[in-house]
Design an enzyme around this catalytic site. Sequence first.
Site, mmCIF file in Angstrom:
data_model
loop_
_atom_site.group_PDB
_atom_site.id
_atom_site.type_symbol
_atom_site.label_atom_id
_atom_site.label_comp_id
_atom_site.label_asym_id
_atom_site.label_seq_id
_atom_site.Cartn_x
_atom_site.Cartn_y
_atom_site.Cartn_z
ATOM 1 N N GLU A 1 -8.191 9.874 4.663
ATOM 2 C CA GLU A 1 -8.858 8.477 4.954
ATOM 3 C C GLU A 1 -9.721 8.201 6.427
ATOM 4 O O GLU A 1 -9.064 9.304 7.437
ATOM 5 C CB GLU A 1 -8.229 7.721 5.547
ATOM 6 C CG GLU A 1 -7.798 6.705 4.125
ATOM 7 C CD GLU A 1 -6.437 5.564 3.969
ATOM 8 O OE1 GLU A 1 -7.016 4.927 2.821
ATOM 9 O OE2 GLU A 1 -6.056 5.344 4.906
ATOM 10 N N ASN B 1 -2.621 2.639 1.648
ATOM 11 C CA ASN B 1 -1.107 1.768 2.664
ATOM 12 C C ASN B 1 -1.397 0.293 2.219
ATOM 13 O O ASN B 1 -0.372 0.125 1.735
ATOM 14 C CB ASN B 1 -1.010 2.463 3.605
ATOM 15 C CG ASN B 1 -0.377 3.843 3.902
ATOM 16 O OD1 ASN B 1 -0.282 4.504 2.798
ATOM 17 N ND2 ASN B 1 0.193 4.564 5.487
#
Length: 700
Positions: free
Chosen positions: A440, A478
């Site tokens: 990411e 997340n």
Amino acid sequence: MGAPVSYDVVDGMGVISIDNPPVNALSHAVRSGILDGIRTAADDASAAVVIRCEGRTFIAGADITEFGKPPKDPWLPEVVDAIEALDKPVVAAIHGTALGGGFEVALGSHYRIALKSAKVGLPEVKLGLLPGAGGTQRTPRLAGVQAALDLMTSGAPIPASSAEAAGLVDRVVDDGLDAAALAYARELVDEGAACRRTSELPPSSADPSIFAEYKRQLERRAHGQLAPQKIVDCVEAASRLPFPEGSIVEREAFMACMASPQSAGLRHMFFAEREAAKINGLDKSTPLREVAKVGVIGAGTMGSGIAMNFANAGMQVYLLEVNDDALGRGLETIAKNYAGGVKRGKMSEEQALATRERITGTTDYADLADADLVVEAVFEDLGLKQDIFERLDEVCKPGAILATNTSYQDVNKIAAATSRPADVIGLHFFSPAHIMKLLEVVRGDATADDVLATCMKLAKAIRKIPVVSGVCYGFIGNRMLQHYGREANLCLIEGATPETIDTAMQQWGMAMGPMRVFDLAGLDVGYKARQGLPPEERGDPRAFVIPDALVEMGRLGQKTGAGLYTYDPDTRDYRFDAESLEVIETQAKELGIERREIDASEIVDRLIFSLINEGMRIVEEGIAQRPSDIDVVYVYGYGFPAWRGGPMFYADTVGLDEVYKRVCEFRDRFGEENWAPAPLLERLAGEGRSLAEWASDPSS
Ligand code: T1G
């Protein structure tokens, strides 16, 4: 643009040249062009024919962008059969990667010559397909049943030298392919060599029992997937049927795979992965910064894995720790990881040594003064990270990129600790960092375009799949996982067991069930994060009282031999034990929850739709550039089945109206706090539109 295929006669040889950048895919124009070339050669005085390609590679397969559209003649099987039927030798000259339909064109040729650096393969299974132009029938006739099964069910390309050893390539040359191919054709003509038609070879006999056994093994490693099973059927047919009959089996199996939602999911992932590398609105000519020396701060599990990525890509790495003990442990982890790589045959001793030597341990920040990039990978404490960035701001040269590997902290707050926030970016690796493909790339409010562009390019150099994320708590992956995890824990306290939850999710296709993931990551990770928050910010207590109780009993997960499951220290086998059940029932009782039977479909819908609902918010907020980026994050970072195309593609497969209806049902049952429908979901469901339609014009 001229025609992608040309035909010339060179030294008495017919030469069919394909020039269809970027990878010479077998578009309609290329198929027609090859067929025209063969027909021309059939009628002219050429003694033999060479099929070759311009650019960086031989044909890399059928044109995947044409799939799902009305098929146009000639079909590839017809083209390959015409090549094979020609009454003069045809030589395929292979460089780069001959893949899928491209390798089938070569298999239809009578002889194959390849550059040593070339690779050949049949990766169709990665698209939920199978070789549909004779590959399932010709490959076993040349290389045998076992090799053919392995090549087609793995989808992994093999080097030219291995293909030669397997009988799939006849000659390998170091360089000068075009000249070597013409010479080879001349040689064949001079020796009056026959037109070796692979389809005329007898079926490749094999012990029939191997097919059932192979299918059983495939069911274990490619659970629930159609294409691998169909490939075995085709090779089984090739082992007993003449070519024409076997080709009918192949055609039917190919069409069944092409029509399957699994192939649609995998084809979506093929393009989603490539699209993720593109940054909306960023000028393609943005200059990149040079990155040759990298600093990594923190030699823990993540830091040592991150250091390996850059060393593997040939960069000098300085691994910094606060003291020699901690540094020693990190370097030991790295040594162990490389020794494991040598043991598994991934690299030679020499390669491991040379790579390790690119990593230098230090406890002195001065060694990072001339680093081009520094990645901070210390434990999750915002204050500590800000201190480190303040220090880096003092010691690092102007123009150095300062990156944080935080999994959820505010990158803008970290950047604000420096005088150069434009040089600060998030590079969120996934554990184990030297293995997991996802990265990411977190763009801060001040992150400069060239810093972002440099990191996206760098990701490819360290063999990662980059996805751009904006700044929010937990970024893309997340942040969504919190909702998935909440629903998993709520199902647990409401009546399910870790086994029923994990079985439901694994049967559905997840690589690993959430309960085992929690145990693997460590239940104490979430516990510590919650302890750092005031009680009113910890969320729904029903979703964490069980893991908290287990942590307070010392059951932290796999690392302590017990968490939600108990683990056998030697075999790592796991089982659900009475003590864990007692904790679950006690916590439920204390919260006044009457436990009930929860079936697999409710578990799957609650976990997957909670992901989708949050994903809708993430794309609407612009945290993710496009819905397909979320699919790449979940497939490459969280074990989401690629054949379902990722959570957002899956939402369109189910239909947004169906997803919305189900989310509203859950809202009515479980409350607005956890299940308020995302505004974008509500709108698109109401308008009867898909996410893919919206994504093609987000302003609409
Ligand atoms: N069709 C259409 N476009 C393709 C393509 C293909 N087969 N392969 C690549 N591209 C595009 C890709 O989208 C990207 O576009 C650009 O080319 C560069 O690709 C009947 C049914 C060859 C190893 O599965 O594995 O044959 O993003 O970034 O990293 O049996 O591409 O720039 O706009 O990946 O150097 C079987 C697929 C098809 C091979 C090069 N073949 N391709 O990797 O570049 S099914 C495959 C690859 C078939 C027959 C069946 C890789 C590559 P853009 P890239 P790369």
